[in-house]
Design a protein around this motif. Structure first.
Motif, PDB file in Angstrom:
ATOM      1  N   LEU A 141     -65.927   9.344  -3.927  1.00 11.49           N
ATOM      2  CA  LEU A 141     -66.647  10.788  -3.410  1.00 11.49           C
ATOM      3  C   LEU A 141     -66.994  11.137  -2.220  1.00 11.49           C
ATOM      4  O   LEU A 141     -66.883  12.093  -1.813  1.00 11.49           O
ATOM      5  CB  LEU A 141     -68.098  10.808  -4.303  1.00 11.49           C
ATOM      6  CG  LEU A 141     -67.703  10.620  -5.886  1.00 11.49           C
ATOM      7  CD1 LEU A 141     -69.149  10.434  -6.320  1.00 11.49           C
ATOM      8  CD2 LEU A 141     -67.222  12.063  -6.459  1.00 11.49           C
ATOM      9  N   THR A 142     -67.516  10.009  -1.553  1.00 13.46           N
ATOM     10  CA  THR A 142     -67.609  10.416  -0.019  1.00 13.46           C
ATOM     11  C   THR A 142     -66.581  10.656   1.106  1.00 13.46           C
ATOM     12  O   THR A 142     -66.524  11.564   1.630  1.00 13.46           O
ATOM     13  CB  THR A 142     -68.231   8.950   0.602  1.00 13.46           C
ATOM     14  OG1 THR A 142     -69.527   8.582  -0.050  1.00 13.46           O
ATOM     15  CG2 THR A 142     -68.682   9.170   1.970  1.00 13.46           C
ATOM     16  N   VAL A 143     -65.433   9.902   0.689  1.00 14.58           N
ATOM     17  CA  VAL A 143     -64.261  10.219   1.689  1.00 14.58           C
ATOM     18  C   VAL A 143     -63.595  11.600   1.034  1.00 14.58           C
ATOM     19  O   VAL A 143     -63.056  12.632   2.096  1.00 14.58           O
ATOM     20  CB  VAL A 143     -63.196   9.180   1.354  1.00 14.58           C
ATOM     21  CG1 VAL A 143     -61.769   9.306   1.964  1.00 14.58           C
ATOM     22  CG2 VAL A 143     -63.641   7.947   1.820  1.00 14.58           C
ATOM     23  N   SER A 144     -63.634  12.038  -0.586  1.00 15.52           N
ATOM     24  CA  SER A 144     -63.320  13.432  -0.740  1.00 15.52           C
ATOM     25  C   SER A 144     -64.194  14.399  -0.425  1.00 15.52           C
ATOM     26  O   SER A 144     -63.466  15.427   0.196  1.00 15.52           O
ATOM     27  CB  SER A 144     -63.303  13.313  -2.366  1.00 15.52           C
ATOM     28  OG  SER A 144     -62.412  12.309  -2.788  1.00 15.52           O
ATOM     29  N   LEU A 145     -65.370  14.232  -0.233  1.00 16.22           N
ATOM     30  CA  LEU A 145     -66.148  15.362   0.434  1.00 16.22           C
ATOM     31  C   LEU A 145     -66.034  15.574   1.899  1.00 16.22           C
ATOM     32  O   LEU A 145     -65.793  16.426   2.499  1.00 16.22           O
ATOM     33  CB  LEU A 145     -67.665  15.100   0.301  1.00 16.22           C
ATOM     34  CG  LEU A 145     -68.074  15.115  -1.426  1.00 16.22           C
ATOM     35  CD1 LEU A 145     -69.491  14.712  -1.476  1.00 16.22           C
ATOM     36  CD2 LEU A 145     -68.024  16.497  -1.638  1.00 16.22           C
ATOM     37  N   LEU A 146     -65.691  14.379   2.469  1.00 12.54           N
ATOM     38  CA  LEU A 146     -65.562  14.448   4.236  1.00 12.54           C
ATOM     39  C   LEU A 146     -64.176  15.104   4.392  1.00 12.54           C
ATOM     40  O   LEU A 146     -64.165  16.021   5.328  1.00 12.54           O
ATOM     41  CB  LEU A 146     -65.461  13.191   4.554  1.00 12.54           C
ATOM     42  CG  LEU A 146     -65.041  12.842   6.242  1.00 12.54           C
ATOM     43  CD1 LEU A 146     -66.159  13.616   6.883  1.00 12.54           C
ATOM     44  CD2 LEU A 146     -64.934  11.287   6.605  1.00 12.54           C
ATOM     45  N   VAL A 147     -63.309  14.872   3.517  1.00 14.54           N
ATOM     46  CA  VAL A 147     -61.636  15.536   3.728  1.00 14.54           C
ATOM     47  C   VAL A 147     -61.914  16.947   3.321  1.00 14.54           C
ATOM     48  O   VAL A 147     -61.313  17.999   4.185  1.00 14.54           O
ATOM     49  CB  VAL A 147     -60.735  14.905   2.936  1.00 14.54           C
ATOM     50  CG1 VAL A 147     -59.283  15.675   2.835  1.00 14.54           C
ATOM     51  CG2 VAL A 147     -60.425  13.392   3.302  1.00 14.54           C
ATOM     52  N   ILE A 148     -62.741  17.412   2.041  1.00 13.70           N
ATOM     53  CA  ILE A 148     -62.578  18.638   1.653  1.00 13.70           C
ATOM     54  C   ILE A 148     -63.219  19.870   2.889  1.00 13.70           C
ATOM     55  O   ILE A 148     -63.056  20.798   3.292  1.00 13.70           O
ATOM     56  CB  ILE A 148     -63.227  18.955   0.280  1.00 13.70           C
ATOM     57  CG1 ILE A 148     -62.481  18.150  -0.657  1.00 13.70           C
ATOM     58  CG2 ILE A 148     -63.351  20.287  -0.241  1.00 13.70           C
ATOM     59  CD1 ILE A 148     -62.850  17.872  -1.995  1.00 13.70           C
ATOM     60  N   PHE A 149     -64.589  19.093   3.038  1.00  9.31           N
ATOM     61  CA  PHE A 149     -65.486  19.892   3.782  1.00  9.31           C
ATOM     62  C   PHE A 149     -65.281  19.846   5.685  1.00  9.31           C
ATOM     63  O   PHE A 149     -65.707  20.703   6.437  1.00  9.31           O
ATOM     64  CB  PHE A 149     -67.085  19.755   3.636  1.00  9.31           C
ATOM     65  CG  PHE A 149     -67.407  20.215   2.228  1.00  9.31           C
ATOM     66  CD1 PHE A 149     -67.510  21.440   2.041  1.00  9.31           C
ATOM     67  CD2 PHE A 149     -67.469  19.298   1.095  1.00  9.31           C
ATOM     68  CE1 PHE A 149     -67.915  21.968   0.733  1.00  9.31           C
ATOM     69  CE2 PHE A 149     -68.051  19.749  -0.109  1.00  9.31           C
ATOM     70  CZ  PHE A 149     -68.050  21.011  -0.566  1.00  9.31           C
ATOM     71  N   GLY A 150     -64.569  18.564   5.865  1.00 13.06           N
ATOM     72  CA  GLY A 150     -64.073  18.447   7.036  1.00 13.06           C
ATOM     73  C   GLY A 150     -62.778  19.146   7.299  1.00 13.06           C
ATOM     74  O   GLY A 150     -62.478  18.959   8.461  1.00 13.06           O
ATOM     75  N   GLY A 151     -62.225  19.579   6.399  1.00 17.13           N
ATOM     76  CA  GLY A 151     -60.964  20.314   6.652  1.00 17.13           C
ATOM     77  C   GLY A 151     -59.822  19.164   7.356  1.00 17.13           C
ATOM     78  O   GLY A 151     -59.180  19.765   8.322  1.00 17.13           O
ATOM     79  N   PHE A 205     -58.984  19.479 -17.934  1.00 18.78           N
ATOM     80  CA  PHE A 205     -59.899  20.430 -17.617  1.00 18.78           C
ATOM     81  C   PHE A 205     -60.421  20.486 -16.100  1.00 18.78           C
ATOM     82  O   PHE A 205     -60.426  21.309 -15.544  1.00 18.78           O
ATOM     83  CB  PHE A 205     -61.259  20.121 -18.477  1.00 18.78           C
ATOM     84  CG  PHE A 205     -61.296  20.198 -19.777  1.00 18.78           C
ATOM     85  CD1 PHE A 205     -61.022  21.436 -20.445  1.00 18.78           C
ATOM     86  CD2 PHE A 205     -61.480  18.974 -20.510  1.00 18.78           C
ATOM     87  CE1 PHE A 205     -60.794  21.306 -21.965  1.00 18.78           C
ATOM     88  CE2 PHE A 205     -61.304  19.245 -21.992  1.00 18.78           C
ATOM     89  CZ  PHE A 205     -61.098  20.226 -22.794  1.00 18.78           C
ATOM     90  N   THR A 206     -60.079  19.275 -15.444  1.00 19.62           N
ATOM     91  CA  THR A 206     -60.400  19.094 -14.095  1.00 19.62           C
ATOM     92  C   THR A 206     -59.330  18.728 -13.242  1.00 19.62           C
ATOM     93  O   THR A 206     -59.622  18.161 -12.175  1.00 19.62           O
ATOM     94  CB  THR A 206     -61.556  18.343 -13.922  1.00 19.62           C
ATOM     95  OG1 THR A 206     -61.162  16.871 -14.251  1.00 19.62           O
ATOM     96  CG2 THR A 206     -62.714  18.562 -14.585  1.00 19.62           C
ATOM     97  N   SER A 207     -58.018  19.171 -13.500  1.00 22.81           N
ATOM     98  CA  SER A 207     -56.830  18.804 -12.808  1.00 22.81           C
ATOM     99  C   SER A 207     -56.797  19.289 -11.448  1.00 22.81           C
ATOM    100  O   SER A 207     -56.557  18.643 -10.387  1.00 22.81           O
ATOM    101  CB  SER A 207     -55.478  19.039 -13.343  1.00 22.81           C
ATOM    102  OG  SER A 207     -55.413  20.487 -13.777  1.00 22.81           O
ATOM    103  N   ASP A 208     -57.459  20.486 -11.267  1.00 29.59           N
ATOM    104  CA  ASP A 208     -57.779  21.100  -9.731  1.00 29.59           C
ATOM    105  C   ASP A 208     -58.611  20.340  -9.059  1.00 29.59           C
ATOM    106  O   ASP A 208     -58.184  20.176  -7.589  1.00 29.59           O
ATOM    107  CB  ASP A 208     -58.111  22.567  -9.770  1.00 29.59           C
ATOM    108  CG  ASP A 208     -57.154  23.347 -10.525  1.00 29.59           C
ATOM    109  OD1 ASP A 208     -55.648  22.752 -10.574  1.00 29.59           O
ATOM    110  OD2 ASP A 208     -57.487  24.568 -11.219  1.00 29.59           O
ATOM    111  N   LEU A 209     -59.621  19.840  -9.287  1.00 30.48           N
ATOM    112  CA  LEU A 209     -60.668  19.014  -8.592  1.00 30.48           C
ATOM    113  C   LEU A 209     -60.019  17.593  -8.314  1.00 30.48           C
ATOM    114  O   LEU A 209     -60.274  17.037  -7.052  1.00 30.48           O
ATOM    115  CB  LEU A 209     -61.729  18.794  -9.313  1.00 30.48           C
ATOM    116  CG  LEU A 209     -62.666  20.244  -9.800  1.00 30.48           C
ATOM    117  CD1 LEU A 209     -63.883  19.893 -10.426  1.00 30.48           C
ATOM    118  CD2 LEU A 209     -63.100  20.592  -8.366  1.00 30.48           C
ATOM    119  N   ILE A 210     -59.307  17.064  -9.300  1.00 35.54           N
ATOM    120  CA  ILE A 210     -58.894  15.540  -8.957  1.00 35.54           C
ATOM    121  C   ILE A 210     -57.743  15.721  -8.037  1.00 35.54           C
ATOM    122  O   ILE A 210     -57.483  14.995  -7.212  1.00 35.54           O
ATOM    123  CB  ILE A 210     -58.231  15.051 -10.413  1.00 35.54           C
ATOM    124  CG1 ILE A 210     -59.496  14.939 -11.447  1.00 35.54           C
ATOM    125  CG2 ILE A 210     -57.399  13.588 -10.044  1.00 35.54           C
ATOM    126  CD1 ILE A 210     -60.706  13.856 -10.855  1.00 35.54           C
TER     127      ILE A 210
END
Length: 509
Positions: free
Chosen positions: A187-197, A319-324
């Motif tokens: 979760l931490t690394v995913s959020l870092l990548v998504i919001f950190g561009g 249902f959540t393939s886009d998020l994964i």
């Protein structure tokens, strides 16, 4: 009462969170193994879902995770490339039936006979296989359409995210265990990548994992003997590979949790799961030591964790393939690297100078063969090597002490086991040409183990007969006397004193 409720609730929470972590790690693994087998990624994902759900519902081994595996995928690829995916589904159904028969006949208990050096080699070899499998994620497709190793900024980004994932998994448990370290890291690394561009490879770059609930489907193959001759050899190999990996993984979990699984129940669970896989478009599979290690280390010690992992995986698909799809591959690679570190038996290096060289050789042999071939071949070779080594060592323990009597007779008191590996040494203990006219051979301190031993006694009797000497055998078991032919008339049996043991011979079956 409240303490019991709290303990149960805490265990349920651990199982659910562990299942979520495992499900996230299952996605790239299932997709990768589907590519190895040459089938659609959804076939691999459906296989992982059905294997995990059915084995956990049937009972299986609490804490053990099953899914699509590389060891079985490498066997499937030839069948799929030559005959198509429908033949694979038919082969998976037959694989499941063979595994069901194995478990029903209670053959699962024989996994306890696998020597510890083979187990050690299996664990270390599988850790290396998991590590090498992650190396593919450090490659990208170049302009020429071929895979090339990452370089420059993409490589540094990948290494940095992998290192961050591993650091979180290492340090977080020292602070709190309220959330599984693997899930927190992802979760931490995913959020870092998504919001950190940050530009890096994600699960969506590997394959599209969106789909529906697997539908019932009878394999579209001709119901003929020709079809059976095509799929039967693959089914036997798949059943063997799957059972060996599952039962050995069960043994690893037994050691980690200080509990004992039920080999026959695991075999039946694997068989039922593979049979259902074949009828619902899944590629089948077996136990996965990597995901099992993630699950157990995250607190998933009950069947609920396996059920949760399977259901979470289905939710991802439907249902959540886009998020994964946004989860960075680096986070999952870091997770698997920590699994490798936890799986590998680092203490085996300290054992090299403390255990017999033969055992060290077997452990290394199994690990190497696992990396370069497959698990089933490695374990079979390891067991054979251990058996041959044991036989060679035991063969040297046979000897005889002779005593001459006043009446001119001689008695040989044989010590040590007499079996196929020791018969040549046994024959060298006697000298019919120079022995006295009357010879007694006492087997009170020896064990007659197999048919080769019986033949050796018969041949020795023939040698004394040709030399014109009298040979008498004393303290042989009743089983041996019934099998002897040439020496039958020379046996003196005292049933009250005779050792009672059974010779491993097909005539007694």
């Amino acid at each position: 009462m409240f303490q019991l409720y709290y303990k149960h609730a805490a265990g349920t929470r651990d199982d659910l969170l562990s299942g979520l972590t495992v499900a996230l790690a299952l996605v790239p693994e299932a997709v990768a193994f589907a590519f190895v087998a040459g089938v659609n990624p959804l076939v691999g994902l459906y296989g992982a879902f059905l294997m995990g759900l059915v084995t956990s519902l049937v009972g299986g081994r609490p804490g053990m995770i099953s899914g699509a595996t590389g060891s079985m995928a490498v066997v499937m690829v030839a069948l799929v490339s030559q005959h198509g995916v429908e033949y694979l589904f038919a082969a998976i159904v037959l694989t499941g039936l063979l595994q069901l028969a194995f478990g029903s006949l209670k053959f699962g208990k024989y996994i306890r006979m696998v020597p510890y050096p083979v187990m050690l080699g299996f664990v270390n070899g599988l850790a290396m296989v998991i590590f090498l499998a992650q190396m593919e994620h450090f490659k990208s497709t170049g302009a020429d359409g071929h895979l090339h190793w990452l370089t420059g900024s993409p490589l540094l980004t990948m290494l940095g995210l992998v290192t961050l994932t591993m650091a979180i998994m290492f340090f977080l448990p020292k602070i709190t265990r309220a959330i599984p370290a693997g899930l927190a890291a992802i979760l931490t690394v995913s959020l870092l990548v998504i919001f950190g561009g940050i530009d890096t490879k994600t699960v969506g770059d590997i394959a599209d994992i969106s789909g529906g609930f697997p539908a019932f489907h009878i394999p579209a193959v001709p119901m003929t003997m020709e079809t059976l001759t095509i799929i039967l050899p693959y089914a036997f190999i798949l059943a063997g590979v799957g059972l060996i990996e599952s039962l050995l993984t069960m043994s690893v979990v037994d050691e980690m949790t200080s509990t004992r699984g039920q080999g026959n129940r695991v075999s039946i669970g694997q068989g039922l799961a593979n049979t259902i896989n074949g009828f619902f478009g899944g590629m089948g599979g077996c136990a996965m030591i990597g995901q099992t290690m993630i699950n157990v280390s995250s607190g998933g010690l009950r069947n609920l964790s396996g059920i949760a992992a399977a259901l979470f995986l289905l939710v991802f698909i439907m249902f959540t393939s886009d998020l994964i799809a946004m989860v960075p591959v680096a986070a999952l690679v870091g997770l698997m690297f920590m699994v490798v570190i936890g799986t590998f038996e680092w203490g085996s290096f300290n054992l090299l100078n403390k255990i017999p060289r033969e055992d060290s050789f077997v452990g290394i042999l199994v690990a190497v063969v696992t990396v370069f071939t497959d698990l089933a071949t490695a374990v079979i070779i390891g067991v054979i090597a251990t058996a041959l080594t044991f036989s060679w060592k035991q063969a040297r323990h046979i000897y005889a002490v002779h005593e001459d009597h006043k009446n001119g007779a001689r008695t040989y008191r044989v010590h040590g086991p007499l079996f196929f590996a020791s018969v040549h040494r046994f024959n060298d203990l006697f000298d019919p040409e120079d022995d006295p006219q009357k010879v007694y051979i006492d087997f009170a301190m020896s064990r007659i183990a197999d048919h080769s031993a019986i033949e050796a006694i018969d041949q020795l009797a023939e040698r004394y007969k040709k030399a014109g000497k009298e040979m008498h055998l004393v303290h042989l078991s009743q089983e041996c006397t019934q099998l002897l032919t040439t020496a039958a008339d020379l046996v003196e049996v005292n049933i009250k004193e005779d050792p009672h043991y059974h010779v491993a011979d097909d005539k007694l079956a």
